[in-house]
Design a protein around this motif. Structure first.
Motif, mmCIF file in Angstrom:
data_model
loop_
_atom_site.group_PDB
_atom_site.id
_atom_site.type_symbol
_atom_site.label_atom_id
_atom_site.label_comp_id
_atom_site.label_asym_id
_atom_site.label_seq_id
_atom_site.Cartn_x
_atom_site.Cartn_y
_atom_site.Cartn_z
ATOM 1 N N LEU A 253 0.831 -1.192 0.000
ATOM 2 C CA LEU A 253 0.000 0.000 0.000
ATOM 3 C C LEU A 253 0.869 1.247 0.000
ATOM 4 C CD1 LEU A 253 -2.857 1.284 0.297
ATOM 5 C CD2 LEU A 253 -2.501 1.180 2.784
ATOM 6 N N SER A 254 0.620 2.146 -0.942
ATOM 7 C CA SER A 254 1.380 3.393 -1.058
ATOM 8 C C SER A 254 0.400 4.557 -1.003
ATOM 9 C CB SER A 254 2.176 3.415 -2.365
ATOM 10 O OG SER A 254 2.859 4.648 -2.511
ATOM 11 N N VAL A 255 0.477 5.341 0.066
ATOM 12 C CA VAL A 255 -0.409 6.501 0.247
ATOM 13 C C VAL A 255 0.391 7.718 0.692
ATOM 14 C CG1 VAL A 255 -2.548 5.237 0.705
ATOM 15 C CG2 VAL A 255 -0.930 5.619 2.561
ATOM 16 N N ASP A 256 1.615 7.836 0.231
ATOM 17 C CA ASP A 256 2.464 8.951 0.639
ATOM 18 C C ASP A 256 1.836 10.266 0.208
ATOM 19 O OD1 ASP A 256 4.660 10.870 0.850
ATOM 20 O OD2 ASP A 256 5.885 9.091 1.247
ATOM 21 N N PRO A 257 1.689 11.247 1.125
ATOM 22 C CA PRO A 257 1.124 12.540 0.727
ATOM 23 C C PRO A 257 1.911 13.236 -0.363
ATOM 24 C CG PRO A 257 1.185 12.326 3.123
ATOM 25 C CD PRO A 257 1.961 11.162 2.568
ATOM 26 N N ALA A 258 3.189 12.876 -0.514
ATOM 27 C CA ALA A 258 3.990 13.503 -1.568
ATOM 28 C C ALA A 258 3.441 13.200 -2.951
ATOM 29 C CB ALA A 258 5.445 13.032 -1.466
ATOM 30 N N LEU A 259 2.718 12.080 -3.105
ATOM 31 C CA LEU A 259 2.124 11.765 -4.402
ATOM 32 C C LEU A 259 1.086 12.806 -4.792
ATOM 33 C CD1 LEU A 259 1.647 7.915 -3.951
ATOM 34 C CD2 LEU A 259 3.391 9.068 -5.307
ATOM 35 N N SER A 260 0.319 13.280 -3.815
ATOM 36 C CA SER A 260 -0.667 14.319 -4.098
ATOM 37 C C SER A 260 0.012 15.643 -4.402
ATOM 38 C CB SER A 260 -1.618 14.476 -2.906
ATOM 39 O OG SER A 260 -2.252 13.242 -2.613
ATOM 40 N N LEU A 261 1.110 15.929 -3.705
ATOM 41 C CA LEU A 261 1.829 17.179 -3.957
ATOM 42 C C LEU A 261 2.445 17.186 -5.343
ATOM 43 C CD1 LEU A 261 3.588 17.651 -0.494
ATOM 44 C CD2 LEU A 261 1.528 18.784 -1.340
ATOM 45 N N ILE A 262 2.956 16.028 -5.757
ATOM 46 C CA ILE A 262 3.541 15.940 -7.095
ATOM 47 C C ILE A 262 2.481 16.184 -8.156
ATOM 48 C CG2 ILE A 262 4.596 14.344 -8.735
ATOM 49 C CD1 ILE A 262 6.080 13.087 -6.404
ATOM 50 N N ALA A 263 1.301 15.603 -7.959
ATOM 51 C CA ALA A 263 0.220 15.805 -8.921
ATOM 52 C C ALA A 263 -0.187 17.269 -8.984
ATOM 53 C CB ALA A 263 -0.970 14.927 -8.550
ATOM 54 N N ASP A 264 -0.250 17.926 -7.799
ATOM 55 C CA ASP A 264 -0.618 19.340 -7.793
ATOM 56 C C ASP A 264 0.436 20.186 -8.475
ATOM 57 O OD1 ASP A 264 -2.888 18.649 -6.451
ATOM 58 O OD2 ASP A 264 -2.081 19.107 -4.463
#
Length: 671
Positions: A253-264
């Motif tokens: 499971l990968s839910v790192d908040p950095a993934l959302s920041l990268i998308a933004d």
């Protein structure tokens, strides 16, 4: 059961350890796959792994091993990642070779000039919970889980803003629901839902402004569906998976908040300078959604599911082997009980109940060119208009089958609902439709809701799509510039007042022998009297009958051939090859519903008595009722029209036929 499962709590530690022992591909990669496959081959060990279907996302530990029961809704383009890379320690300047597999992010200090960097490829599947999965299936899987999880405090998921009233309602629901463990899930027999506002699909009543404010569409095929969508990263043998397949995935499971920041950041940079990105904003939004809404799951072990019945083993070989042998002696008695139950539901019509059993056990087992073999679409006519009977009938079917969907064929639904999936080239994704379903889904078409009015172009396309689904068991997905055929295996039951607008393999006109003063109270009482243990027997029986192997011996093949020649002797036009095919399908379903793996003489004789050959003339088709956009659709039953279906049921000797069917059904099939 060990107290600590390192391979569940820290699977990346196992991967890194095997990588350090020997980092030459593909040896270490094969060892990783074999390691987890060996651990998960035991069903009890699988139950230790927490499931995304049952446990809210914020209760799961990041980078732990989880499982997900899902359907592949879309396949994205393959992506490249750093399979192995070197990092440089800023103080000692020492280089360390690290593994990048089963991860979304690399560590700091990457040496991009290193010759040891390995670029690899992986495939991404967009997966959603199985559409139309019954509540009893979800509860069954949740009860079989032995995983114990606590709320994760290592990160804070990014959720949509909600009002105080919504938070208060959720807190009230959570306090009122019984708890079964640390995670606060509902008990196995409750009807509560887990708190999962961030993964709830918008219903059809949600306004456009509300949908646009969420900035993401979870793309569930059916309206009102709930559950987590997930991006599944597949590393080996992704060619064996197809769109609409049912999967059980075990992965990191990968839910790192950095993934959302990268998308933004990618979205913002593309707005400033579109030339910096080859992707559009819509594509970035669809392919890189926030990890708190759409987590990433890196597959370590995955298997295609032939069924999602929680009462049966997942492996078909085990179902056909030990499980069937243990249940074989009960097949005849369970069939008799199910026949009695459905007879009461169908207001005393024993013959209609027989054909409904055949319909529920039908499945496409092979294809010859474009012809699907084994399908058995049933049109149950004579249902009252505007009464709650059809809704109650669907609830009964919903309690028996693992997946189902009721489509109310009102003019509004037919003119507004999107049935056929289409390709969105701007977002580069497949926009789902209501006919994107897994195999053996029971599709309940309610024509009693159809009223006089006009079908627009969308309604005609939807009606045509339903006709193609019934006749050819395929759905033509809309790719704008062309259509692509997707074969399917969906059981279609049509309830109508008179003859259906749609084609069918068999039409049975409901002839009630019971007229209760309060129909809804009567049907409710019938459902209440069914114990959960008895319903489970029905559920197991229907799935086992569908999985049975079937064959025709040489003697029976010769007998069928002789009967066919005899029936055509006096009038060659009275029996066609299509009629023979229909009779063989009914005979097959009759045999497997009795638990027989080969066609018997009794099943063939019973089929000959009950199925009439089709009359001369063209078969019914959708275009005869509505040939163009704006065509007028009139419910035939309300006008008193009648028509002969593709295969009709003989009612000339109703009492005798019912008696004979009951006698055969109750006779012992096995010694």
């Amino acid at each position: 059961m060990p107290s600590v499962h390192d391979w569940i709590n820290n699977p990346l530690g196992v991967v890194d350890g095997l990588f350090a022992q020997g980092n030459s591909a593909p040896e270490w990669e094969t060892k990783v796959v074999e390691y987890f496959k060996e651990k998960l081959k035991d069903k009890e060990a699988q139950s230790w792994v927490p499931s995304l279907n049952d446990v809210p996302l914020h209760y799961l530990k990041p980078n732990s091993l989880v499982r997900f029961r899902c359907m592949i809704q879309d396949m994205f383009d393959p992506e490249f990642y750093m399979g192995a890379y070197e990092t440089i320690d800023p103080t000692t300047k020492a280089k360390v070779l690290r593994c990048g597999k089963y991860k979304d992010l690399v560590e700091c200090g990457v040496d991009f000039n290193s010759r040891n960097t390995v670029t690899a490829e992986r495939q991404t599947f967009y997966c959603v919970p199985i559409p139309g999965e019954a509540l009893w299936v979800k509860e069954g899987y949740a009860c079989s889980s032995q995983a114990r999880v606590v709320a994760s405090t290592s990160y804070t998921p990014n959720r949509h803003k909600r009002s105080y009233d919504e938070d208060e309602d959720m807190d009230t629901q959570s306090h009122s629901q019984p708890r079964s463990g640390p995670q606060g899930l509902t008990d196995c027999h409750g009807n509560g839902e887990s708190k999962r506002l961030e993964t709830e699909a918008p219903s059809q009543n949600v306004s456009q402004s509300d949908c646009s404010s969420s900035h993401i569409d979870l793309n569930f095929p059916l309206p009102g569906e709930r559950g987590p969508a997930c991006l599944v990263k597949v590393y080996e043998e992704w060619e064996k998976f197809k769109v609409n397949d049912m999967l059980e995935v075990f992965g990191v499971l990968s839910v790192d908040p950095a993934l959302s920041l990268i998308a933004d950041d990618k979205e913002a940079s593309s707005l400033l300078d579109p030339t910096e990105s080859m992707e559009t904003v819509e594509e970035q939004r669809a392919h890189s959604p926030p990890a708190s809404l759409v987590p990433r799951l890196h597959m370590l072990y995955g298997q295609s599911l032939q069924h999602n019945n929680s009462l049966l083993p997942s492996a078909v070989e085990e179902v056909k082997g030990t499980f069937l042998n243990s249940f074989r002696s009960e097949l005849a008695s369970v069939r008799a009980e199910l026949l009695s139950y459905l007879t009461h539901v169908l207001l005393g019509d024993n013959l209609a109940a027989e054909y409904l059993i055949l319909h529920l056990t039908s499945s496409v087992y092979a294809r010859r060119d474009v012809l699907p073999l084994g399908k058995f679409t049933l049109n149950l006519s004579g249902c009252p208009h505007g009464s709650p009977y059809t809704e109650r009938l669907y609830q009964v079917i919903q309690q028996l089958v693992p997946t189902s969907y009721r489509l109310s064929m009102s003019l509004h639904e037919m003119n507004t609902l999107r049935l056929v999936p289409r390709k969105d080239y701007v977002a580069n994704r497949l926009v789902s439709g209501a006919l994107q379903l897994v195999k053996n889904t029971s599709l309940f078409l309610d024509e009693t809701r159809l009223e006089q009015g006009q079908l627009d172009a969308t309604g005609v396309r939807n009606l045509t799509a339903l006709g193609n689904l019934i006749s050819w068991q395929k759905v033509d997905y809309d790719f704008n510039y062309h259509q692509m055929e997707f074969p399917c295996n969906i059981n279609v039951l049509i309830v109508s007042e008179g003859r259906s607008l749609l084609p069918s393999d068999c039409q049975v006109h409901l002839q009630p022998t019971v007229t209760p003063p309060d129909l809804e109270e009567y049907l409710s009482a019938i459902q209440v009297t069914q114990l959960p243990s008895q319903l489970n027997r029905f559920r197991v029986y229907l799935c086992l009958a569908r999985c049975l192997d079937y064959s025709i011996t040489e003697d029976m093949s010769k007998a069928v051939e002789d009967d066919f020649v005899e029936m055509r002797k006096d009038n060659p036009q009275s029996m066609s090859a299509e009629d023979l095919h229909r009779m063989l399908v009914v005979a097959r379903l009759l045999a497997v519903s009795w638990g027989q793996s080969a066609l018997s003489r009794e099943a063939w004789m019973q089929c000959k008595e009950q199925v009439q050959p089709s009359p001369p003339g063209p078969p019914p088709c959708v275009t005869q009722q509505c040939s163009c956009a704006g065509g007028e659709v009139v419910p035939q039953g309300r006008l008193g029209r009648s028509g002969t279906p593709a295969s009709s049921v003989s009612r000339s000797k109703t009492n005798q036929c019912v008696s004979e069917i009951t006698t055969v059904a109750l006779s012992p099939v096995f010694p």
